[in-house]
Design a protein around this motif. Structure first.
Motif, PDB file in Angstrom:
ATOM      1  N   LEU A 270       6.020   1.454  -5.230  1.00 47.77           N
ATOM      2  CA  LEU A 270       7.199   2.083  -5.625  1.00 47.77           C
ATOM      3  C   LEU A 270       8.127   1.600  -4.853  1.00 47.77           C
ATOM      4  O   LEU A 270       9.414   1.111  -5.642  1.00 47.77           O
ATOM      5  CB  LEU A 270       7.153   3.579  -5.297  1.00 47.77           C
ATOM      6  CG  LEU A 270       8.385   4.280  -5.722  1.00 47.77           C
ATOM      7  CD1 LEU A 270       8.978   4.022  -7.180  1.00 47.77           C
ATOM      8  CD2 LEU A 270       8.015   5.807  -5.412  1.00 47.77           C
ATOM      9  N   SER A 271       8.206   1.241  -3.403  1.00 42.37           N
ATOM     10  CA  SER A 271       9.226   0.883  -2.759  1.00 42.37           C
ATOM     11  C   SER A 271       9.514  -0.706  -3.362  1.00 42.37           C
ATOM     12  O   SER A 271      10.772  -0.856  -3.090  1.00 42.37           O
ATOM     13  CB  SER A 271       8.553   0.697  -1.210  1.00 42.37           C
ATOM     14  OG  SER A 271       7.436  -0.303  -1.129  1.00 42.37           O
ATOM     15  N   VAL A 272       8.928  -1.570  -3.854  1.00 42.80           N
ATOM     16  CA  VAL A 272       9.201  -2.998  -4.047  1.00 42.80           C
ATOM     17  C   VAL A 272       9.669  -2.752  -5.707  1.00 42.80           C
ATOM     18  O   VAL A 272      10.767  -3.510  -5.861  1.00 42.80           O
ATOM     19  CB  VAL A 272       7.820  -3.737  -4.158  1.00 42.80           C
ATOM     20  CG1 VAL A 272       8.298  -4.951  -4.745  1.00 42.80           C
ATOM     21  CG2 VAL A 272       7.502  -3.906  -2.727  1.00 42.80           C
ATOM     22  N   THR A 273       9.021  -2.037  -6.202  1.00 40.72           N
ATOM     23  CA  THR A 273       9.652  -1.864  -7.927  1.00 40.72           C
ATOM     24  C   THR A 273      11.043  -1.495  -8.014  1.00 40.72           C
ATOM     25  O   THR A 273      11.954  -1.805  -8.865  1.00 40.72           O
ATOM     26  CB  THR A 273       8.397  -1.094  -8.805  1.00 40.72           C
ATOM     27  OG1 THR A 273       8.275   0.072  -8.238  1.00 40.72           O
ATOM     28  CG2 THR A 273       7.389  -1.988  -8.767  1.00 40.72           C
ATOM     29  N   LEU A 274      11.305  -0.522  -7.038  1.00 43.26           N
ATOM     30  CA  LEU A 274      12.630   0.019  -7.300  1.00 43.26           C
ATOM     31  C   LEU A 274      13.761  -0.739  -6.465  1.00 43.26           C
ATOM     32  O   LEU A 274      14.697  -0.915  -7.213  1.00 43.26           O
ATOM     33  CB  LEU A 274      12.792   1.391  -6.234  1.00 43.26           C
ATOM     34  CG  LEU A 274      11.800   2.675  -6.862  1.00 43.26           C
ATOM     35  CD1 LEU A 274      12.134   4.139  -5.800  1.00 43.26           C
ATOM     36  CD2 LEU A 274      12.652   3.098  -8.264  1.00 43.26           C
ATOM     37  N   LEU A 289       4.804 -14.852  -6.885  1.00 42.78           N
ATOM     38  CA  LEU A 289       3.730 -15.062  -7.472  1.00 42.78           C
ATOM     39  C   LEU A 289       2.662 -15.411  -6.641  1.00 42.78           C
ATOM     40  O   LEU A 289       1.366 -15.379  -6.764  1.00 42.78           O
ATOM     41  CB  LEU A 289       4.008 -15.745  -8.824  1.00 42.78           C
ATOM     42  CG  LEU A 289       4.786 -15.071  -9.892  1.00 42.78           C
ATOM     43  CD1 LEU A 289       5.165 -16.049 -11.048  1.00 42.78           C
ATOM     44  CD2 LEU A 289       4.187 -13.870 -10.254  1.00 42.78           C
ATOM     45  N   VAL A 290       3.025 -16.332  -5.722  1.00 42.66           N
ATOM     46  CA  VAL A 290       2.074 -16.694  -4.676  1.00 42.66           C
ATOM     47  C   VAL A 290       1.812 -15.775  -3.537  1.00 42.66           C
ATOM     48  O   VAL A 290       0.441 -15.404  -3.251  1.00 42.66           O
ATOM     49  CB  VAL A 290       2.237 -18.193  -4.124  1.00 42.66           C
ATOM     50  CG1 VAL A 290       1.433 -18.636  -3.057  1.00 42.66           C
ATOM     51  CG2 VAL A 290       2.104 -19.161  -5.286  1.00 42.66           C
ATOM     52  N   GLY A 291       3.046 -15.216  -3.127  1.00 42.57           N
ATOM     53  CA  GLY A 291       2.950 -14.108  -1.922  1.00 42.57           C
ATOM     54  C   GLY A 291       2.035 -13.076  -2.265  1.00 42.57           C
ATOM     55  O   GLY A 291       1.824 -12.449  -1.401  1.00 42.57           O
ATOM     56  N   ILE A 296      -1.857  -8.896  -0.787  1.00 40.44           N
ATOM     57  CA  ILE A 296      -3.155  -8.159  -1.326  1.00 40.44           C
ATOM     58  C   ILE A 296      -4.337  -8.627  -0.419  1.00 40.44           C
ATOM     59  O   ILE A 296      -4.957  -7.744  -0.215  1.00 40.44           O
ATOM     60  CB  ILE A 296      -3.496  -8.511  -2.797  1.00 40.44           C
ATOM     61  CG1 ILE A 296      -2.082  -7.850  -3.466  1.00 40.44           C
ATOM     62  CG2 ILE A 296      -4.658  -7.687  -2.979  1.00 40.44           C
ATOM     63  CD1 ILE A 296      -2.150  -8.085  -5.084  1.00 40.44           C
ATOM     64  N   ALA A 297      -4.685  -9.920  -0.266  1.00 37.99           N
ATOM     65  CA  ALA A 297      -5.977 -10.418   0.327  1.00 37.99           C
ATOM     66  C   ALA A 297      -5.553  -9.878   1.702  1.00 37.99           C
ATOM     67  O   ALA A 297      -6.823  -9.442   2.300  1.00 37.99           O
ATOM     68  CB  ALA A 297      -5.809 -11.815   0.245  1.00 37.99           C
ATOM     69  N   ILE A 298      -4.834 -10.030   2.383  1.00 38.72           N
ATOM     70  CA  ILE A 298      -4.496  -9.610   3.849  1.00 38.72           C
ATOM     71  C   ILE A 298      -4.836  -8.112   3.983  1.00 38.72           C
ATOM     72  O   ILE A 298      -5.684  -7.803   5.065  1.00 38.72           O
ATOM     73  CB  ILE A 298      -3.327 -10.233   4.558  1.00 38.72           C
ATOM     74  CG1 ILE A 298      -3.246 -11.556   4.534  1.00 38.72           C
ATOM     75  CG2 ILE A 298      -3.315  -9.576   5.760  1.00 38.72           C
ATOM     76  CD1 ILE A 298      -1.856 -12.154   4.788  1.00 38.72           C
ATOM     77  N   ALA A 299      -4.292  -7.512   3.230  1.00 39.64           N
ATOM     78  CA  ALA A 299      -4.208  -5.954   3.325  1.00 39.64           C
ATOM     79  C   ALA A 299      -5.726  -5.384   2.940  1.00 39.64           C
ATOM     80  O   ALA A 299      -6.244  -4.591   3.610  1.00 39.64           O
ATOM     81  CB  ALA A 299      -3.358  -5.372   2.313  1.00 39.64           C
ATOM     82  N   LEU A 300      -6.663  -6.013   2.106  1.00 36.94           N
ATOM     83  CA  LEU A 300      -7.768  -5.845   1.687  1.00 36.94           C
ATOM     84  C   LEU A 300      -8.605  -6.216   2.893  1.00 36.94           C
ATOM     85  O   LEU A 300      -9.541  -5.289   2.966  1.00 36.94           O
ATOM     86  CB  LEU A 300      -8.281  -6.415   0.616  1.00 36.94           C
ATOM     87  CG  LEU A 300      -7.719  -5.865  -0.714  1.00 36.94           C
ATOM     88  CD1 LEU A 300      -8.009  -7.098  -1.814  1.00 36.94           C
ATOM     89  CD2 LEU A 300      -8.286  -4.510  -1.076  1.00 36.94           C
ATOM     90  N   GLY A 320      -0.234  -2.047  -2.020  1.00 33.60           N
ATOM     91  CA  GLY A 320       0.602  -1.554  -3.119  1.00 33.60           C
ATOM     92  C   GLY A 320       1.742  -2.609  -3.175  1.00 33.60           C
ATOM     93  O   GLY A 320       2.379  -3.118  -4.267  1.00 33.60           O
ATOM     94  N   ALA A 321       2.450  -2.837  -2.065  1.00 32.93           N
ATOM     95  CA  ALA A 321       3.681  -3.754  -1.961  1.00 32.93           C
ATOM     96  C   ALA A 321       3.297  -5.046  -2.316  1.00 32.93           C
ATOM     97  O   ALA A 321       4.115  -5.678  -3.297  1.00 32.93           O
ATOM     98  CB  ALA A 321       4.267  -3.779  -0.680  1.00 32.93           C
ATOM     99  N   GLY A 322       2.235  -5.538  -2.178  1.00 30.49           N
ATOM    100  CA  GLY A 322       1.656  -6.891  -2.394  1.00 30.49           C
ATOM    101  C   GLY A 322       1.681  -6.877  -4.059  1.00 30.49           C
ATOM    102  O   GLY A 322       1.786  -7.805  -4.751  1.00 30.49           O
TER     103      GLY A 322
END
Length: 405
Positions: A270-274, A289-291, A296-300, A320-322
């Motif tokens: 939500l924070s990014v999409t807003l 699109l690369v970042g 996501i990978a780092i957070a997982l 979620g932000a990624g």
């Protein structure tokens, strides 16, 4: 970020935005309640219910796209919403006090069938409610943000309700929401609701129309982007829907506590999409699109580590932000390239790419999480997200036409 701010979105779009948010909240509430009850029946029940949640769309999404182009998004949404109301009414009649695996499987299967048929039309419909094409990215980001907000509210509500009231109360709440959605849908009058006449008259049936959509995607050379979408969804969807709640139950968390993980993920989205809905997408979308997949990978990898509750929730928010960083840039890039008269079926192909790989891997993730191997499930998902980053990076090097700066 782009400094250009498009004209105000029309009132009819905001009405659709509001009712879509309410519908997404209801779906999230029911989905979490069903998967949480399934975790109480063991890994096999989790695998069955979660697979039935994603398998029907794999089979029916392309059909939904063809029907959306043939009959118009509004008409198809009206029919599927009516079917949803009738289905929820029938489930409510047989769900009194029952939380068995068969009922949970029936709820998951019927909900996913209806979603599969209506999703392509629902993705195209907002385009008929806006006045100018330069509003498209902001409109899509706003809808994506509302879906994230709905997940926060819906999942939290599902976690609280299922701990306090029977399942049939959750079904009744969803029936009420579906009724409101149908009433508002009937009151809206979009700019247009039909595909061009030439697209209706020249296809030779459903299968021919499906093949047309696939050929269009190949001709537009968006295969690498669709591949990256498939990898990102395969990494994120099973983790959020299955691995996180299964891991939380294994650690002794309550339903309300477990729901906070998905809510945190949705909060990060939500924070990014807003932000994107206000400022617009990045001037150079390739970076997002690369970042996005890299984040996501780092957070997982981090969430796979033994973390206390605040760190786990924070990491879920970063995940979620990624996710949103990637989706808010890939969605308009793909929709803008959709051929005239084939928007719904092109969107159904995109949605199929999102769901099919995740459906194939869903049982694997459920089995790993249910058997105490959540660490391996998280690392597998991280590898998939990393693969998406590599795939988009190759597109950046090889084709400026697909991803213009």
């Amino acid at each position: 970020m782009s400094l250009h701010v498009a004209s105000a979105l029309p009132a009819r779009f905001h009405l659709w935005w509001a009712v879509s948010t309410l519908g997404s909240a209801g779906s999230a509430m029911l989905s979490f309640a069903v998967i949480w009850l399934a975790t109480g029946h063991g890994a096999g029940a989790v695998a069955l219910v979660s697979t039935l949640s994603v398998l029907p769309p794999v089979v029916l999404l392309l059909l939904g796209g063809v029907l959306g182009d043939r009959h118009g998004p509004r008409r198809l949404l009206t029919m599927t919403s009516s079917a949803q109301c009738l289905t929820l009414l029938a489930l409510l009649a047989i769900a009194q006090g029952d939380t068995g695996v068969l009922l949970l499987a029936a709820i998951a299967a019927t909900s996913s069938v209806i979603t599969a048929l209506q999703q392509p039309a629902a993705l195209v419909y907002p385009r008929l409610l806006i006045a100018y094409e330069d509003q498209l990215a902001r409109a899509l980001a706003r809808i994506s943000g509302s879906v994230s907000a709905a997940r926060i509210l819906g999942v939290a509500a599902g976690g609280a309700l299922i701990a306090a009231v029977p399942l049939h109360v959750v079904l009744a709440a969803n029936l009420l929401i579906a009724g409101i959605f149908l009433v508002v849908l009937r009151t809206l009058r979009p700019r247009g609701d039909a595909s061009p006449a030439d697209s209706r008259g020249r296809d030779g049936g459903v299968w021919h129309a499906v093949v047309d959509g696939i050929r269009s995607a190949r001709a537009l050379r968006v295969g690498p982007l669709l591949g990256a979408v498939a990898l990102v969804c395969s990494a994120v969807m099973p983790v959020v829907a299955v691995v996180l709640p299964s891991s939380a139950r294994a650690q002794g968390w309550s339903a309300a506590q477990a729901s906070l993980l998905e809510s945190s993920w949705a909060g990060g989205m939500l924070s990014v999409t807003l932000l994107i809905s206000v400022t617009g997408t990045l001037a150079r979308p390739r970076r997002a699109l690369v970042g996005g997949p890299l984040v996501i990978a780092i957070a997982l990898v981090i969430v796979a580590l033994p973390l206390d509750v605040p760190w786990a929730l924070s990491t879920a928010a970063v995940l979620g932000a990624g996710t949103a960083l990637f989706t808010t840039h890939v969605a308009p890039a793909l929709l803008r390239r959709a051929p005239a008269g084939q928007m719904a079926r092109f969107q159904s192909l995109t949605a199929l790419v999102q769901l099919a790989p995740a459906a194939l891997l869903n049982g694997v993730f459920a089995a790993l999480a249910g058997s105490g191997c959540a660490l391996l499930a998280f690392l597998l998902a991280a590898g998939l997200a990393g693969g998406a980053a590599v795939m988009v990076a190759r597109v950046v090097r090889e084709s400026a036409e697909i991803l213009p700066a």
